[in-house]
Design a protein around this motif. Sequence first.
Motif, PDB file in Angstrom:
ATOM      1  N   ASN A  50      -0.089  -3.690  13.887  1.00 39.16           N
ATOM      2  CA  ASN A  50       1.179  -4.364  13.409  1.00 39.16           C
ATOM      3  C   ASN A  50       0.867  -4.350  12.213  1.00 39.16           C
ATOM      4  O   ASN A  50       0.430  -5.566  12.342  1.00 39.16           O
ATOM      5  N   VAL A  51       1.240  -4.143  10.088  1.00 45.63           N
ATOM      6  CA  VAL A  51       1.030  -4.815   9.133  1.00 45.63           C
ATOM      7  C   VAL A  51       2.140  -5.050   8.523  1.00 45.63           C
ATOM      8  O   VAL A  51       3.013  -4.287   7.938  1.00 45.63           O
ATOM      9  N   ALA A  52       2.617  -6.443   8.404  1.00 43.23           N
ATOM     10  CA  ALA A  52       3.748  -6.818   8.008  1.00 43.23           C
ATOM     11  C   ALA A  52       3.538  -6.978   6.448  1.00 43.23           C
ATOM     12  O   ALA A  52       2.329  -7.568   5.977  1.00 43.23           O
ATOM     13  N   SER A  54       5.470  -1.129  -3.755  1.00 43.77           N
ATOM     14  CA  SER A  54       4.910  -0.447  -2.837  1.00 43.77           C
ATOM     15  C   SER A  54       4.226  -1.822  -2.171  1.00 43.77           C
ATOM     16  O   SER A  54       4.252  -2.001  -0.766  1.00 43.77           O
ATOM     17  N   ARG A  75       0.143  -5.452   0.225  1.00 47.49           N
ATOM     18  CA  ARG A  75       0.000  -4.092   0.674  1.00 47.49           C
ATOM     19  C   ARG A  75      -0.455  -3.185  -0.579  1.00 47.49           C
ATOM     20  O   ARG A  75      -2.149  -2.203  -0.051  1.00 47.49           O
ATOM     21  N   ASP A 106      -5.436  -1.568   0.472  1.00 47.55           N
ATOM     22  CA  ASP A 106      -4.765   0.188   0.630  1.00 47.55           C
ATOM     23  C   ASP A 106      -6.367   0.649   1.251  1.00 47.55           C
ATOM     24  O   ASP A 106      -7.365   0.120   0.367  1.00 47.55           O
ATOM     25  N   LEU A 120      -6.068   0.298   6.462  1.00 53.28           N
ATOM     26  CA  LEU A 120      -5.592  -0.218   7.644  1.00 53.28           C
ATOM     27  C   LEU A 120      -6.514   1.393   8.590  1.00 53.28           C
ATOM     28  O   LEU A 120      -6.534   2.065   7.706  1.00 53.28           O
ATOM     29  N   ALA A 154      -1.801   2.551  11.939  1.00 47.05           N
ATOM     30  CA  ALA A 154      -1.155   1.118  11.921  1.00 47.05           C
ATOM     31  C   ALA A 154       0.601   1.822  11.442  1.00 47.05           C
ATOM     32  O   ALA A 154       1.123   2.566  11.174  1.00 47.05           O
ATOM     33  N   ARG A 155       1.206   0.233  12.543  1.00 48.64           N
ATOM     34  CA  ARG A 155       2.292   0.327  11.520  1.00 48.64           C
ATOM     35  C   ARG A 155       2.968   0.135  10.983  1.00 48.64           C
ATOM     36  O   ARG A 155       2.431  -1.355  10.975  1.00 48.64           O
ATOM     37  N   GLU A 156       3.686   0.009   9.615  1.00 53.78           N
ATOM     38  CA  GLU A 156       3.732  -1.039   8.626  1.00 53.78           C
ATOM     39  C   GLU A 156       5.228  -1.086   8.562  1.00 53.78           C
ATOM     40  O   GLU A 156       6.011  -0.340   8.710  1.00 53.78           O
ATOM     41  N   ALA A 196       7.562  -3.360   6.220  1.00 52.97           N
ATOM     42  CA  ALA A 196       8.329  -3.713   4.934  1.00 52.97           C
ATOM     43  C   ALA A 196       8.830  -4.662   4.557  1.00 52.97           C
ATOM     44  O   ALA A 196       9.860  -4.460   5.706  1.00 52.97           O
TER      45      ALA A 196
END
Length: 242
Positions: free
Chosen positions: A32-34, A42, A46, A50, A53, A57-59, A61
């Motif tokens: 999980n990446v917030a 973008s 993030r 680039d 990830l 992975a769940r992004e 935003a």
Amino acid sequence: MTMGTIYGVGLGPGDAELMSVRADRLIRSARNVAFFRKAGRSGQARGIVDGMLCEDAREIAMEYPVTTEVRFDDPRYAEILSDFYRDCTDRLCALTATGEDVVVLCEGDPFFYGSFMHLHSRLEGICRVEVVPAITGMSGAWTASGRPITWGDDVLTVLMATLPQDDLERHMQTADALVVMKIGRNIDKIRAALRQVGRYDEAWLIEYATMPGQTVTRLRDAGERAVPYFSIVLLHGSGRRP
């Protein structure tokens, strides 16, 4: 069920190769990446990661409800952002309650004028939080200038360009070495303040330090043009040395 951990991970000044080994490891293994971003963009954080990830992975935003649309000294600004950070906190806590870890990408260092600080103050005592420090943007800027920022007993002053001009002048007048951040639309005020205290010719303008498009120029040689948000103005110290 074991609670997950929220990691505030500093990405450094912009060049992915300047991340810490720990930051790199956490980002590459994260499920999980917030990250924060302006709506429709973008996101700078993030963009730095680039290609790093995991495919699955769940992004997450986290889009700012306002940036420059409402002045920061307008009471509505604090109200709107307070609600935004509370909602972000709720989203991240809901994930950790299921046992998931979350990596929050932080430009520069998480505890140095970063948005993550506003999450951290709300998460303390509710979730497990770990912070991964990083090289700051200002360190990237003075390194790009090719000159040490401080010598001997020099005192380093860090100013936000959002301050009133009178306050900027007061600090600029006495600073040995100086870093001015959050430039953007405040550049004319910075120029005026430096001229008023007689230090304009000492100043350097660093744009996009360590990032593609980096430029290093004397502020006086940059003309009166606008500058991007990711700009820093420097005055180098000249203190004691052997």
